[in-house]
Write a protein that holds these residues in place. Structure first.
Motif, PDB file in Angstrom:
ATOM      1  N   GLU A 110       0.839  -1.191   0.000  1.00 16.79           N
ATOM      2  CA  GLU A 110       0.000   0.000   0.000  1.00 16.79           C
ATOM      3  C   GLU A 110       0.882   1.253   0.000  1.00 16.79           C
ATOM      4  O   GLU A 110       1.738   1.418   0.884  1.00 16.79           O
ATOM      5  N   ALA A 111       0.663   2.113  -0.974  1.00 17.03           N
ATOM      6  CA  ALA A 111       1.483   3.330  -1.094  1.00 17.03           C
ATOM      7  C   ALA A 111       1.228   4.300   0.043  1.00 17.03           C
ATOM      8  O   ALA A 111       2.086   5.130   0.384  1.00 17.03           O
ATOM      9  N   SER A 112       0.057   4.236   0.655  1.00 14.40           N
ATOM     10  CA  SER A 112      -0.289   5.188   1.712  1.00 14.40           C
ATOM     11  C   SER A 112       0.454   4.916   3.017  1.00 14.40           C
ATOM     12  O   SER A 112       0.462   5.762   3.917  1.00 14.40           O
ATOM     13  N   VAL A 113       1.071   3.769   3.128  1.00 16.77           N
ATOM     14  CA  VAL A 113       1.791   3.417   4.361  1.00 16.77           C
ATOM     15  C   VAL A 113       3.198   3.993   4.291  1.00 16.77           C
ATOM     16  O   VAL A 113       3.974   3.667   3.386  1.00 16.77           O
ATOM     17  N   GLN A 165       5.664   1.364   8.317  1.00 21.32           N
ATOM     18  CA  GLN A 165       6.131   0.026   7.978  1.00 21.32           C
ATOM     19  C   GLN A 165       7.111  -0.497   9.029  1.00 21.32           C
ATOM     20  O   GLN A 165       7.106  -1.685   9.366  1.00 21.32           O
ATOM     21  N   LYS A 166       7.925   0.408   9.560  1.00 23.01           N
ATOM     22  CA  LYS A 166       8.876   0.010  10.602  1.00 23.01           C
ATOM     23  C   LYS A 166       8.132  -0.449  11.849  1.00 23.01           C
ATOM     24  O   LYS A 166       8.490  -1.465  12.474  1.00 23.01           O
ATOM     25  N   LYS A 167       7.083   0.312  12.197  1.00 24.94           N
ATOM     26  CA  LYS A 167       6.306  -0.059  13.372  1.00 24.94           C
ATOM     27  C   LYS A 167       5.590  -1.411  13.177  1.00 24.94           C
ATOM     28  O   LYS A 167       5.495  -2.215  14.100  1.00 24.94           O
ATOM     29  N   LYS A 210       7.801  -8.366  17.949  1.00 24.03           N
ATOM     30  CA  LYS A 210       7.317  -8.503  19.317  1.00 24.03           C
ATOM     31  C   LYS A 210       6.357  -9.696  19.444  1.00 24.03           C
ATOM     32  O   LYS A 210       6.401 -10.450  20.421  1.00 24.03           O
ATOM     33  N   CYS A 211       5.520  -9.840  18.440  1.00 21.60           N
ATOM     34  CA  CYS A 211       4.570 -10.965  18.467  1.00 21.60           C
ATOM     35  C   CYS A 211       5.311 -12.295  18.433  1.00 21.60           C
ATOM     36  O   CYS A 211       4.908 -13.258  19.108  1.00 21.60           O
ATOM     37  N   LYS A 212       6.388 -12.365  17.649  1.00 19.31           N
ATOM     38  CA  LYS A 212       7.177 -13.591  17.601  1.00 19.31           C
ATOM     39  C   LYS A 212       7.790 -13.909  18.966  1.00 19.31           C
ATOM     40  O   LYS A 212       7.831 -15.072  19.386  1.00 19.31           O
ATOM     41  N   GLN A 213       8.251 -12.859  19.649  1.00 19.91           N
ATOM     42  CA  GLN A 213       8.800 -13.062  20.992  1.00 19.91           C
ATOM     43  C   GLN A 213       7.715 -13.544  21.956  1.00 19.91           C
ATOM     44  O   GLN A 213       7.940 -14.451  22.774  1.00 19.91           O
ATOM     45  N   ASP A 214       6.534 -12.949  21.819  1.00 16.85           N
ATOM     46  CA  ASP A 214       5.413 -13.360  22.678  1.00 16.85           C
ATOM     47  C   ASP A 214       5.025 -14.809  22.411  1.00 16.85           C
ATOM     48  O   ASP A 214       4.708 -15.563  23.338  1.00 16.85           O
TER      49      ASP A 214
END
Length: 452
Positions: free
Chosen positions: A179-182, A187-189, A196-200
């Motif tokens: 998506e060009a609007s991002v 994208q970094k966030k 973070k989800c992988k760590q969780d």
């Protein structure tokens, strides 16, 4: 211990296993069943005694009437005496049937009544002492394992939720790249969220694996403790089955007119004595063939430790399974599950008979070891009895993730995006109780909603 986990095989895999939480209730129910069966046997003998008396009375009345007619009639001499001998035969056979009636009532019924009184001790607040002690024994044996099971289920749920969050985060990141609007910062966030989800997920997985390991460690002790209590039940049942076999042999002896001591030359009264005696030889053979140990083995395989058990194992997150409604357990004695696999949960449970409902045992008890009444509870004993009172989760707002069409009167119907209030936490079958904003209360699958 009778064997390892894998050796616990027996009944139909579709049945709720004896090893599951609260499913010892069928073994406990045998005490009520045994007492009731004593009443049934006494009622059976009393009815037979009435038949014997009625037949004897009819023979006597018939003999008296025809004796008078013959004596007043024109018949004479030796033929008259021979004819009157038929009336004498009826009177003697009547006496035999009166003896059968007396023996059934005065010996057999009294014997069963006295044994029943010695074997089952009623409590002031209903039920039997033996049943209460056995149920408390099962609860004590099951409680540590059930608490570990609850912890494992919670850890599994957390792990699966973490997997779900990771999947959603990865999807958002992938969509953001197209998506060009991002912006790059966004994208970094999104990428950081995935990390973070992988760590969780990893942390939740480790906790899940650890809780499963702890559960498996205490399973052998759980099995041993449960089998010890079950063996005590079996010992009481051995006494009942042995007594019943002996009682049936006594009943056979009293019914068998060829063995009746008051019979006077029974061979003369019953010319086909051998055929008559064959009936009682077959009855005796059938009674003697009763095998207590085989009966107890059958019960163990169908309602006890011999049942198959799908012991808890590590389960990876399955998005397809997570979106399917859980299956409700069938109550004890319910008919085969229809093709929809949708069966009424404990509460309504109209599929059990009125007797079974009145005799159903609750598997619920609080942490202070004070059991609830163990008879007359219609919840079928399927609730997880080890949950703390503080975990009811009243008044939690949730949002529907999917459409759900209630399939029974006690279930809610809602659309994806609808909000409702969860008023009771998820049970071990995966159902919650909630309240729609319209005020209607009912059950719904827990994995169809998420907290707001």
């Amino acid at each position: 211990m009778s064997g390892s986990y894998d050796e616990c095989v027996g009944a139909d895999d579709t049945m709720d296993s004896f090893w599951e939480v609260g499913n010892y209730k069928r073994a406990v129910k045998r005490f009520d069943d045994g007492h009731r069966l004593c009443n049934d046997l006494m009622g059976c003998l009393q009815e037979r005694a009435k038949i014997e008396k009625a037949y004897g009375d009819q023979l006597t009345a018939w003999s008296k009437r025809w004796r008078q007619l013959i004596e007043k009639g024109p018949q004479y001499g030796s033929v008259e005496r021979a004819w009157l001998a038929v009336m004498t035969e009826a009177e003697k056979v009547s006496e035999l049937h009166q003896d059968v009636k007396n023996n059934l009532l005065n010996e057999d019924v009294e014997k069963v009544k006295n044994w029943q009184k010695e074997a089952y001790h009623k409590q002031m607040i209903g039920g039997f002492k033996e049943a209460k002690e056995t149920e408390e024994g099962f609860k004590k044996a099951q409680k540590p394992w059930a608490k570990k099971l609850k912890e494992m289920e919670a850890a599994k749920k957390t792990y699966h939720m973490a997997c779900k969050e990771e999947k959603l985060a990865a999807t958002r990141e992938a969509n953001g790249k197209t998506e060009a609007s991002v912006t790059p910062d966004q994208q970094k966030k999104l990428h950081e969220k995935v990390d973070k989800c992988k760590q969780d997920v990893q942390k939740a997985k480790e906790k899940y694996e650890k809780s499963l390991e702890e559960l498996n460690k205490c399973t052998p002790q759980y099995m041993e403790s449960m089998e010890q209590v079950f063996d005590q039940c079996q010992q009481h049942e051995v006494k009942r089955l042995t007594f019943l076999k002996e009682a049936l042999l006594d009943i056979k002896r009293h019914l068998n007119l060829t063995e009746n001591q008051s019979a006077v030359d029974f061979k003369l009264m019953v010319p086909n004595k051998s055929s008559y005696a064959t009936i009682y030889r077959e009855l005796e053979r059938t009674i003697l063939a009763a095998n207590t140990q085989e009966d107890l083995k059958w019960f163990s395989n169908n309602h006890g430790p011999g049942m198959h058990m799908n012991w808890p194992a590590f389960e990876e997150y399955n998005p397809d399974a997570a979106s399917a409604p859980p299956k409700k357990k069938k109550p004890d004695g319910a008919p085969p599950t229809p093709s929809t696999d949708h069966v009424a949960p404990p509460g309504d449970r109209s599929s059990v008979s009125s007797y079974d409902k009145n005799q159903a045992y609750s598997a619920e008890w609080s942490d202070d070891e004070q059991p609830a009444a163990y008879s007359g509870n219609e919840n079928g004993g399927n609730g997880n009895s080890f949950e703390d009172d503080s975990s009811t989760g009243k008044g939690v707002r949730v949002r529907a993730l999917y459409d759900y069409e209630g399939q029974e009167q006690d279930e809610l119907t809602f659309k994806a995006g609808d909000e409702l209030t969860k008023i009771e936490d998820e049970d071990e079958q995966g159902w919650c109780r909630g309240r729609l904003d319209s005020g209607r209360e009912g059950l719904y699958p827990a994995n169809y909603v998420e907290p707001i």
